[in-house]
Design an enzyme around this catalytic site. Structure first.
Site: not given
Ligand SMILES: *[C@@H]1O[C@H](CO)[C@@H](O)[C@H](O)[C@H]1NC(C)=O
Ligand SMILES: *[C@@H]1O[C@H](CO)[C@@H](O)[C@H](O)[C@H]1NC(C)=O
Length: 946
Positions: A122, A290, A386, A405
């Site tokens: 992050e 991802d 989600e 996304e």
């Protein structure tokens, strides 16, 4: 040397005005998005700054949670004004007047010397990416402040607030002066993340303390995306600072993950820093994985480095082969070892990034399909849940924290297709964000997309990505130019030509003849004929548009749940579930030995220059001896058929052709099918293994009352000879089994004992006693044998002699990296670790082979055999049963039937030139030519002209 990446050069087609959105409307939507962004930014600055995040409902700051276990907040909260940092790269685009002040605040106030444990991933994507991007923006600005002002398009009529750079008051602020300080901050942050890297494996720990480094007892558990998505930021940091450590470590981490891939090129989701995959052993494209794939394709573009693009295209092929459903729409997690869909099967909102990545990779057609699924999810729930149980068509997790996304993918697809459909998708998203998430001071997270219940949290990506991509969509902003990419957090990063590394001379040579072209997007038309183009109907006019809708909604709008997915789409028998051609497979070449039809040539895993070489002039590959060559074949993104992607260890790049000019092939043009497939068996079946406690059950599981306990499921490949596997139909149930059938009751599975520590290979007959089979019983049984020692046909004949109904062949164990391969195994050509379909050639009229069709053969992977043997060792009184199910069940098919390579279709010969095009089912292998004219190639002419 700059390489212009084709993905940026998509040829854009202008659609006629039907259903188009007017430019005026589009500008309106763009401005509306900009004002939403300003609302959120100013709300954060007024109510929350310098805290990391805003509380959008109570309009106050959100700080770190005192509970150290609340990683959802604490992973991101480093006391560095994270929201301000994260929007830095968006401000120049949407809200430039705020940019200079924001840069000044970051440069003067932010410090990474904080006693906080945060997530490496992050901090990298949000903070490091923003700083590097901002450094580059500042670097690009002119030196003269007045010129800077103009370059940033600053609007003179801005309100004069303290966090806005007032043009009147301070038009002389030199924002470029902070360029060095911003890079210093990035460097400082980078160094604080370095202790995360495990020195032996190179895999980084998920979290470090920014001040004290790696903490004692830190969890070793991390994920593929977390370890593999540092590349872009770390590489640029290294090249800008000259400190190589970052790029080296990120590179090592990326490869450390890739080197642990499965035989099918699949990666797991969770890995320990010690380098072992951890439970649950799932592979997919969503959370945890991802951005690993995303960074492969993007690092390939930004760094102009084939290492990453090669990894990307290999991993992408595995995704398309195993993770994608056969209809081509859903990408769901599968169990990495057993290649079975996870159960329950979900798709998560993070995987909505996939269409964007597919556009970048050049696979626009797949991007359109995967995007349609998410579009239907969004319009059904007016947001993106989600997690969604796609088979049951219901939500698993109902929240929506403002994730970008899906919006990002909509932007990429609009740029790739220019279909106004994507603008309308954007319009709907904008409307929903405004009406459902906007609050007095910012944007709330939706706790439940059904009820609209809100939560007091605004993640920094809501402003920095979601609204940015929405703005780019409406502003019709083209993709950035070559060597520039958006990071996974939406920060544009650019590798300046001066910092690009020259590829090695070997790599440059291998690239010869490479000619990446991008598939031209062809909009859907109706009513066309050969002479007329027809009417362009766009995305909504596609035949599968409604199919995608039915995947999410079912057939009626109420979303009624339908048990059998096939039923709804076979509405009135009109519509078929689409089937995508199998994405990758391998073929082994050999000339037919006309003297001995059963001769099986050994595979050649590392063919030398006497067999394969690259033409130094054209870059094309020529095969002078086909014997035992293994060709990897891959579906082309332009939908025209297949390309050879590899010959043994040689990688064939786009644009490079393969020419077979083996004199032995001259007599065989058109190439006789090496393995005529007339089998109607499905290529793959689902195997279910059961255990029975009562030995009596073994005598006949057919009549057993003992239901058995399911041990495991596995995928098996059917042989293309022997018994045909067909589904059993009810009347036949009564007659008792005559052959091995799909859906039959379990049959006892016999695992013969090992001799001299070697598993039974089934090459010679053994007595029934030795096998542990009751002489008098005439009950069916399946024999488990290991691969090798003799041909598949011989194994089957031996099994037929013993009286077996079926034979389960266990594949070779995986070859460990760096371990030498035994000569025996090399001779057997046993290099594959995944599934293959056993084949054989024999003369059916020969009486020696009269029993072949009576015995069924199924091949499965080595690990399955190991698991079964281990279970038997634990309790040798146990009896095993094996049952076969059709894999083509509503749960989703793993593999579509491969087009068969039948003799009639195997080769279309052009009589005039003596060349052939190899066909796989209905599709040609486009870059492969078989020619008997060796001279032309030697003259260095490109094969296209042949
Ligand atoms: C946050 O950082 C600032 C300096 O950047 C420091 O003065 C302050 O004490 C920090 N707050 C906490 C709670 O650590
Ligand atoms: C045919 O080939 C098989 C397998 O390679 C071999 O075992 C057999 O001896 C050969 N038969 C003849 C007649 O050469």
């Amino acid at each position: 040397m700059l390489r212009i990446y084709s993905a940026w050069l998509l040829i854009l087609l202008q659609l006629p005005n039907i259903w188009c959105m007017s430019d005026g409307r589009r500008d309106e939507l763009r401005d509306e998005t900009a004002s939403l962004f300003k609302h959120g930014y100013e709300g954060y600055m007024k109510y929350a700054y310098p805290a990391d995040e805003l509380r959008p409902l109570t309009c106050g700051p959100l700080y770190r949670d005192p509970d150290p276990n609340n990683v959802g907040i604490n992973d991101i909260h480093a006391n560095v004004s994270m929201t301000l940092l994260d929007v830095l790269s968006t401000l120049p685009v949407i809200h430039p007047t705020a940019f200079p002040k924001a840069v000044q605040l970051v440069a003067e106030k932010v410090s990474f010397d904080q006693d906080v444990k945060v997530q490496v991933f992050e901090m990298t994507i949000r903070a490091l990416g923003a700083l590097l991007s901002t450094h580059q923006t500042l670097d690009d600005l002119p030196d003269d402040p007045t010129e800077q002002y103009r370059a940033l398009h600053l609007d003179q009529s801005e309100v004069d607030e303290s966090w806005i750079w007032s043009s009147r008051k301070s038009s002389t602020i030199d924002v470029k002066q902070y360029k060095g300080r911003i890079l210093e901050l990035a460097y400082d942050l980078g160094k604080r993340l370095l202790p995360a890297f495990e020195p032996v494996t190179g895999i980084p720990y998920a979290r470090v303390n920014l001040r004290t480094g790696l903490l004692k007892g830190e969890s070793i558990e991390t994920c593929t995306a977390g370890a593999g998505s540092l590349l872009l930021e770390f590489a640029l940091l290294s090249r800008l600072t000259g400190d190589d450590r970052f790029e080296q470590l990120a590179h090592q981490a990326y490869l450390a993950i890739w080197n642990r891939r499965s035989a099918q090129n699949l990666l797991g989701n969770t890995i320990g820093t010690h380098g072992h995959w951890l439970a649950p052993g799932m592979s997919g494209v969503g959370a945890g994985m991802d951005s690993y794939f995303e960074y492969g394709v993007k690092a390939g573009i930004m760094l102009d480095d084939d290492t990453y693009s090669d990894i990307f295209y290999d991993s992408y092929a595995a995704i398309q082969t195993y993770v994608r459903t056969t209809d081509g729409f859903i990408y769901r997690p599968i169990q990495t070892r057993l290649l079975q869909p996870a159960s329950p099967s979900t798709i998560d909102s993070l995987s909505a990034f996939l269409p964007a990545m597919q556009v970048l990779a050049g696979d626009v057609e797949s991007a359109i399909k995967s995007h349609l699924v998410f579009w239907n999810l969004w319009r059904k729930y007016d947001a993106m849940p989600e997690s969604f149980l796609w088979q049951e068509r219901k939500m698993e997790w109902t929240g929506y924290p403002g994730r970008p996304e899906f919006i990002e993918s909509t932007y990429y697809l609009y740029q790739a297709t220019k279909d106004p459909f994507y603008l309308r998708v954007g319009e709907k998203i904008l409307h929903d964000l405004k009406t459902r998430t906007k609050t007095r001071c910012g944007f709330a997270t939706l706790k439940n997309v059904m009820t609209g219940e809100q939560e007091d949290r605004m993640e920094s990506f809501m402003l920095s990505e979601s609204l940015k991509y929405l703005y780019l969509l409406f502003a019709n902003t083209p993709f950035p130019n070559s060597n520039t990419v958006f990071t996974t957090e939406g920060h544009p990063l650019r590798m300046p030509p001066s910092l690009l590394k020259q590829p090695s001379s070997t790599r440059r040579a291998l690239r010869k003849g490479e000619n990446p072209t991008c598939p031209l997007y062809r909009p859907n038309t109706v009513g066309g004929s050969s002479g007329s183009p027809g009417i362009i109907v766009g995305i909504e006019g596609r035949g599968d548009y409604d199919y995608a809708r039915s995947l999410v909604y079912g057939l009626d709008d109420s979303g009624a749940q339908v048990e059998d997915r096939r039923r709804i789409w076979y509405d009135g028998g009109v519509c078929k579930i689409p089937i995508e051609p199998k994405f990758t497979f391998e073929i082994v070449l050999s000339p037919l030995d006309s003297n001995n039809a059963t001769a099986v040539p050994p595979e050649d895993p590392s063919p030398g220059p006497n067999k394969v070489n690259q033409d130094p002039l054209t870059g094309h590959y020529q095969i002078t001896d086909v014997e035992g060559l293994r060709l990897g074949v891959r579906w082309r993104f332009d939908g025209k058929g297949y390309d050879v992607a590899s010959i043994g260890p040689h990688r064939i790049r786009q644009g490079q052709n393969v020419i077979i000019r083996d004199p032995a092939m001259r007599d065989h043009l058109p190439i006789p099918a090496t393995t005529p497939i007339d089998s109607t068996s499905p290529p793959e079946l689902l195997l279910r293994f059961l255990s029975y406690s009562s030995p009596k059950a073994a005598i006949s599981l057919q009549s057993s009352e003992d239901d058995g306990q399911v041990l495991l499921h596995a995928v098996g490949a059917t042989a293309i000879f022997g018994n045909e596997f067909i589904p059993i139909t009810p009347p036949e149930l009564d007659e008792g089994p005559t052959s091995w059938r799909i859906g039959q009751k379990p049959i006892p599975l016999i695992i013969p004992p090992e001799t001299d520590g070697k598993p039974y290979q089934g090459c010679s007959a053994m007595s029934l006693e030795w096998l542990g089979i009751d002489h008098d019983s005439r009950d069916p049984f399946v024999l488990m044998v290991s691969r090798g020692g003799c041909t598949f046909l011989e194994k089957l004949l031996v099994a037929a002699d013993i009286g077996a109904t079926g034979i389960l062949v266990i594949g070779h164990p995986p070859i460990k990296a760096g371990e030498p391969v035994s000569p025996e195994r090399e001779a057997e050509g046993g290099f594959e670790e995944g599934l293959i379909r056993p084949s054989a050639e024999y003369d059916e009229s020969d009486p020696r082979f009269r029993n072949v069709k009576k015995v069924g053969m199924i091949y499965t992977e080595w690990v399955i055999g190991e698991v079964l043997k281990q279970m038997m060792q634990e309790d040798d009184k146990k009896i095993l049963g094996i049952e076969i199910l059709n894999i083509d069940s509503p749960e989703g098919t793993l593999m579509p039937p491969v087009g068969s390579m039948t003799s009639s279709r195997s080769c279309e010969k052009d009589r005039t030139t003596g060349e052939g095009l190899l066909m796989v089912g209905d599709w040609p292998i486009m870059n492969l030519r078989v020619t008997d004219n060796a001279i032309r190639f030697q003259q260095g002419k490109s094969p296209e002209s042949l």
